[in-house]
Design a protein around this motif. Sequence first.
Motif, PDB file in Angstrom:
ATOM      1  N   TRP A  85       2.634 -10.110  -0.100  1.00  0.00           N
ATOM      2  CA  TRP A  85       4.049  -9.604   0.164  1.00  0.00           C
ATOM      3  C   TRP A  85       4.748 -10.887   0.881  1.00  0.00           C
ATOM      4  N   VAL A  86       6.075 -11.230   0.518  1.00  0.00           N
ATOM      5  CA  VAL A  86       6.765 -12.212   1.077  1.00  0.00           C
ATOM      6  C   VAL A  86       7.927 -11.580   1.417  1.00  0.00           C
ATOM      7  N   VAL A 109       2.672 -11.767  11.788  1.00  0.00           N
ATOM      8  CA  VAL A 109       2.544 -10.276  11.541  1.00  0.00           C
ATOM      9  C   VAL A 109       1.087  -9.941  11.714  1.00  0.00           C
ATOM     10  N   ARG A 110       0.141 -10.606  11.948  1.00  0.00           N
ATOM     11  CA  ARG A 110      -1.238 -10.335  12.086  1.00  0.00           C
ATOM     12  C   ARG A 110      -1.327  -9.493  13.142  1.00  0.00           C
ATOM     13  N   GLY A 111      -2.092  -8.471  13.033  1.00  0.00           N
ATOM     14  CA  GLY A 111      -2.063  -7.412  14.301  1.00  0.00           C
ATOM     15  C   GLY A 111      -1.035  -6.249  14.475  1.00  0.00           C
ATOM     16  N   ARG A 112      -0.011  -6.370  13.508  1.00  0.00           N
ATOM     17  CA  ARG A 112       0.994  -5.495  13.535  1.00  0.00           C
ATOM     18  C   ARG A 112       1.310  -5.103  11.947  1.00  0.00           C
ATOM     19  N   PHE A 113       1.079  -5.821  11.035  1.00  0.00           N
ATOM     20  CA  PHE A 113       1.184  -5.255   9.573  1.00  0.00           C
ATOM     21  C   PHE A 113      -0.103  -4.887   9.250  1.00  0.00           C
ATOM     22  N   THR A 114      -0.404  -3.953   8.251  1.00  0.00           N
ATOM     23  CA  THR A 114      -1.380  -3.846   7.553  1.00  0.00           C
ATOM     24  C   THR A 114      -1.298  -3.504   5.822  1.00  0.00           C
ATOM     25  N   VAL A 115      -2.153  -4.130   5.103  1.00  0.00           N
ATOM     26  CA  VAL A 115      -2.059  -3.474   3.541  1.00  0.00           C
ATOM     27  C   VAL A 115      -3.009  -2.811   3.611  1.00  0.00           C
ATOM     28  N   THR A 116      -2.619  -1.615   2.805  1.00  0.00           N
ATOM     29  CA  THR A 116      -3.552  -0.631   2.113  1.00  0.00           C
ATOM     30  C   THR A 116      -3.076  -0.385   0.636  1.00  0.00           C
ATOM     31  N   SER A 117      -4.283   0.206  -0.109  1.00  0.00           N
ATOM     32  CA  SER A 117      -3.648   0.257  -1.390  1.00  0.00           C
ATOM     33  C   SER A 117      -4.175   2.106  -1.908  1.00  0.00           C
ATOM     34  N   ASP A 118      -3.600   2.478  -2.676  1.00  0.00           N
ATOM     35  CA  ASP A 118      -3.960   3.783  -3.390  1.00  0.00           C
ATOM     36  C   ASP A 118      -4.063   3.525  -4.737  1.00  0.00           C
ATOM     37  N   ASN A 119      -5.397   3.462  -5.227  1.00  0.00           N
ATOM     38  CA  ASN A 119      -5.448   3.011  -6.743  1.00  0.00           C
ATOM     39  C   ASN A 119      -5.229   4.386  -7.772  1.00  0.00           C
ATOM     40  N   THR A 120      -5.152   5.538  -6.960  1.00  0.00           N
ATOM     41  CA  THR A 120      -4.682   6.518  -7.861  1.00  0.00           C
ATOM     42  C   THR A 120      -3.187   6.545  -8.294  1.00  0.00           C
ATOM     43  N   LYS A 121      -2.501   5.856  -7.491  1.00  0.00           N
ATOM     44  CA  LYS A 121      -1.081   5.771  -7.637  1.00  0.00           C
ATOM     45  C   LYS A 121      -0.808   4.364  -8.136  1.00  0.00           C
ATOM     46  N   ASN A 122      -1.437   3.387  -7.979  1.00  0.00           N
ATOM     47  CA  ASN A 122      -1.405   2.223  -8.352  1.00  0.00           C
ATOM     48  C   ASN A 122      -0.299   1.436  -7.697  1.00  0.00           C
ATOM     49  N   THR A 123      -0.569   1.687  -6.459  1.00  0.00           N
ATOM     50  CA  THR A 123       0.454   1.512  -5.226  1.00  0.00           C
ATOM     51  C   THR A 123      -0.056   0.823  -3.995  1.00  0.00           C
ATOM     52  N   LEU A 124       0.577  -0.109  -3.808  1.00  0.00           N
ATOM     53  CA  LEU A 124       0.192  -1.036  -2.438  1.00  0.00           C
ATOM     54  C   LEU A 124       1.287  -0.712  -1.306  1.00  0.00           C
ATOM     55  N   TYR A 125       0.680  -0.560  -0.082  1.00  0.00           N
ATOM     56  CA  TYR A 125       1.669  -0.452   0.819  1.00  0.00           C
ATOM     57  C   TYR A 125       1.450  -1.534   2.014  1.00  0.00           C
ATOM     58  N   LEU A 126       2.595  -1.631   2.751  1.00  0.00           N
ATOM     59  CA  LEU A 126       2.806  -2.580   3.819  1.00  0.00           C
ATOM     60  C   LEU A 126       3.186  -1.820   5.116  1.00  0.00           C
ATOM     61  N   GLN A 127       2.267  -1.302   5.941  1.00  0.00           N
ATOM     62  CA  GLN A 127       2.547  -0.573   7.143  1.00  0.00           C
ATOM     63  C   GLN A 127       2.945  -1.613   8.086  1.00  0.00           C
ATOM     64  N   MET A 128       4.094  -1.365   8.591  1.00  0.00           N
ATOM     65  CA  MET A 128       4.682  -2.381   9.393  1.00  0.00           C
ATOM     66  C   MET A 128       4.959  -1.781  11.142  1.00  0.00           C
ATOM     67  N   ASP A 129       4.068  -2.166  11.863  1.00  0.00           N
ATOM     68  CA  ASP A 129       4.256  -1.486  13.132  1.00  0.00           C
ATOM     69  C   ASP A 129       4.833  -2.470  14.247  1.00  0.00           C
ATOM     70  N   SER A 130       5.288  -2.014  15.309  1.00  0.00           N
ATOM     71  CA  SER A 130       5.803  -2.776  16.403  1.00  0.00           C
ATOM     72  C   SER A 130       6.801  -3.852  15.859  1.00  0.00           C
ATOM     73  N   LEU A 131       7.726  -3.525  14.783  1.00  0.00           N
ATOM     74  CA  LEU A 131       8.691  -4.364  14.296  1.00  0.00           C
ATOM     75  C   LEU A 131       9.875  -5.128  15.184  1.00  0.00           C
ATOM     76  N   LYS A 132       9.809  -6.377  15.018  1.00  0.00           N
ATOM     77  CA  LYS A 132      10.670  -7.143  15.611  1.00  0.00           C
ATOM     78  C   LYS A 132      12.118  -7.566  15.105  1.00  0.00           C
ATOM     79  N   PRO A 133      13.281  -7.945  15.783  1.00  0.00           N
ATOM     80  CA  PRO A 133      14.317  -8.274  15.073  1.00  0.00           C
ATOM     81  C   PRO A 133      14.176  -9.236  14.054  1.00  0.00           C
ATOM     82  N   GLU A 134      13.330 -10.380  14.384  1.00  0.00           N
ATOM     83  CA  GLU A 134      12.998 -11.266  13.353  1.00  0.00           C
ATOM     84  C   GLU A 134      12.382 -11.076  12.162  1.00  0.00           C
TER      85      GLU A 134
END
Length: 121
Positions: free
Chosen positions: A36-37, A64-89
């Motif tokens: 993810w970039v 982003v460490r501690g606030r963002f988490t990457v997970t995957s769902d192989n059944t959907k061939n999809t990767l997710y980026l969960q972003m918590d505590s988002l900041k304006p930057e």
Amino acid sequence: EEQLVESGGGLVQPGSSLRLSCAASGFTFDTYVVAWVRQAPGKGPEWVSHWNTGGGGTYYSDSVRGRFTVTSDNTKNTLYLQMDSLKPEGTAVYYCARSPRGWSWTFLEVWGQGTLVTVSS
């Protein structure tokens, strides 16, 4: 055709959460590193995270460490980026991209079209 398609961006307030998706078609993630970039307005691209298949671990930038988490769902061939505590930057276009052999900007060979995340009150 091998493609990555991101989705899930939008306008959120600071402190909110958002989950981005990166759906692969034409290939499966199981032999690739997926990164993810992001690119903020007027700035260069910034590495956010990369995910090694087969249990090779997930790595995050300090910003982003501690606030963002990457997970995957192989059944959907999809990767997710969960972003918590988002900041304006965190306002940026977020891309996922694959690499056949580890993390490096030069190894990224297939990119999605990007999804815009705007963090603003």
